[in-house]
Motif scaffolding. Structure first.
Motif, PDB file in Angstrom:
ATOM      1  N   LYS A  13     -24.687   8.588   8.006  1.00  0.00           N
ATOM      2  CA  LYS A  13     -23.791   7.452   8.245  1.00  0.00           C
ATOM      3  C   LYS A  13     -22.508   8.019   8.840  1.00  0.00           C
ATOM      4  O   LYS A  13     -21.928   8.933   8.301  1.00  0.00           O
ATOM      5  N   HIS A  14     -22.108   7.468   9.966  1.00  0.00           N
ATOM      6  CA  HIS A  14     -20.884   7.976  10.578  1.00  0.00           C
ATOM      7  C   HIS A  14     -20.264   6.902  11.455  1.00  0.00           C
ATOM      8  O   HIS A  14     -20.877   5.884  11.737  1.00  0.00           O
ATOM      9  N   ASP A  15     -19.040   7.180  11.843  1.00  0.00           N
ATOM     10  CA  ASP A  15     -18.323   6.251  12.704  1.00  0.00           C
ATOM     11  C   ASP A  15     -18.833   6.468  14.130  1.00  0.00           C
ATOM     12  O   ASP A  15     -18.327   7.322  14.852  1.00  0.00           O
ATOM     13  N   HIS A  16     -19.829   5.682  14.496  1.00  0.00           N
ATOM     14  CA  HIS A  16     -20.468   5.935  15.786  1.00  0.00           C
ATOM     15  C   HIS A  16     -19.562   5.613  16.967  1.00  0.00           C
ATOM     16  O   HIS A  16     -19.706   6.185  18.042  1.00  0.00           O
ATOM     17  N   ARG A  17     -18.616   4.704  16.751  1.00  0.00           N
ATOM     18  CA  ARG A  17     -17.721   4.367  17.860  1.00  0.00           C
ATOM     19  C   ARG A  17     -16.907   5.593  18.264  1.00  0.00           C
ATOM     20  O   ARG A  17     -16.676   5.846  19.428  1.00  0.00           O
ATOM     21  N   ARG A  18     -16.514   6.351  17.246  1.00  0.00           N
ATOM     22  CA  ARG A  18     -15.760   7.565  17.504  1.00  0.00           C
ATOM     23  C   ARG A  18     -16.625   8.584  18.227  1.00  0.00           C
ATOM     24  O   ARG A  18     -16.192   9.258  19.155  1.00  0.00           O
ATOM     25  N   CYS A  19     -17.845   8.656  17.767  1.00  0.00           N
ATOM     26  CA  CYS A  19     -18.834   9.568  18.332  1.00  0.00           C
ATOM     27  C   CYS A  19     -19.053   9.249  19.818  1.00  0.00           C
ATOM     28  O   CYS A  19     -19.013  10.115  20.690  1.00  0.00           O
ATOM     29  N   LYS A  20     -19.222   7.963  20.110  1.00  0.00           N
ATOM     30  CA  LYS A  20     -19.457   7.486  21.468  1.00  0.00           C
ATOM     31  C   LYS A  20     -18.227   7.734  22.365  1.00  0.00           C
ATOM     32  O   LYS A  20     -18.347   8.257  23.465  1.00  0.00           O
ATOM     33  N   SER A  52     -26.544   4.076  20.820  1.00  0.00           N
ATOM     34  CA  SER A  52     -27.098   4.535  19.546  1.00  0.00           C
ATOM     35  C   SER A  52     -27.651   5.933  19.747  1.00  0.00           C
ATOM     36  O   SER A  52     -27.640   6.462  20.846  1.00  0.00           O
ATOM     37  N   HIS A  53     -28.161   6.523  18.678  1.00  0.00           N
ATOM     38  CA  HIS A  53     -28.741   7.862  18.802  1.00  0.00           C
ATOM     39  C   HIS A  53     -30.242   7.778  19.065  1.00  0.00           C
ATOM     40  O   HIS A  53     -30.961   8.736  18.866  1.00  0.00           O
ATOM     41  N   ILE A  54     -30.684   6.608  19.490  1.00  0.00           N
ATOM     42  CA  ILE A  54     -32.101   6.420  19.773  1.00  0.00           C
ATOM     43  C   ILE A  54     -32.342   6.646  21.269  1.00  0.00           C
ATOM     44  O   ILE A  54     -31.581   6.157  22.110  1.00  0.00           O
TER      45      ILE A  54
HETATM   46 ZN   LIG Z   1     -22.970   8.668  16.576  1.00  0.00          ZN
END
Ligand SMILES: [Zn+2]
Ligand SMILES: [Zn+2]
Length: 164
Positions: A13-20, A52-54
């Protein structure tokens, strides 16, 4: 948060917006450095893959590009993907015939892809030792490697494993 290991974020679980956003920023900087143009279609293609990571197939990307108003032209998506792959901003998973955005394009090296069969998420992990060993083996055999993609298929820690 372990910064050096942030690629395995895909399975947690992570802040995907930050990741993106971080990935897009990194690509913008790299394009500037390399004097490349991140055209609207290239940028949108990257954004689609970063949703997403998909991993997505080329036609799934094409559909999303069409929805974003880029028209439904296969050469357009292949050209954009080709550019992104050449620069290492996007990786192709050979077995799935699908594409996944690199989450750390500024320091991506020797990636191995862990693909979850259940949720479809893909994590990228750097495996320099394995990579070196493979390169040495190929060299010993006089084999000239054109492409090398390491993919592990299985189930991530977040997904329930089937028990019999
Ligand atoms: Zn992510
Ligand atoms: Zn999973």
């Amino acid at each position: 948060m372990a910064d050096s290991n942030s690629n395995v974020l895909a399975f947690t679980k992570h802040d995907h917006r930050r990741c993106k956003n971080a990935a897009i920023k990194a690509v913008e900087l790299l394009c500037e450095e390399r004097k490349l143009r991140l055209t609207p279609v290239r940028r949108r293609t990257l954004e689609i893959l970063l949703e997403s990571h998909i991993a997505l197939g080329a036609y799934e990307v094409l559909e999303k590009l069409a929805k974003a108003g880029f028209g439904e032209k296969p050469p357009l998506v292949y050209r954009a993907l080709g550019f992104l792959m050449e620069q290492g901003f996007v990786h192709k998973l050979e077995k799935l015939n699908a594409y996944v955005a690199c989450v750390e394009p500024n320091r991506c090296a020797h990636p191995c892809f862990l693909v979850c069969k259940q949720c479809g998420r893909v994590a990228e992990q750097s495996v320099p030792k394995v990579s070196k060993q493979l390169a040495a083996t190929a060299q010993q055999l006089g084999f000239s490697t054109a492409t090398s993609v390491m993919e592990l298929s299985g189930v991530c820690a977040q997904c329930p494993t089937e028990k019999s």
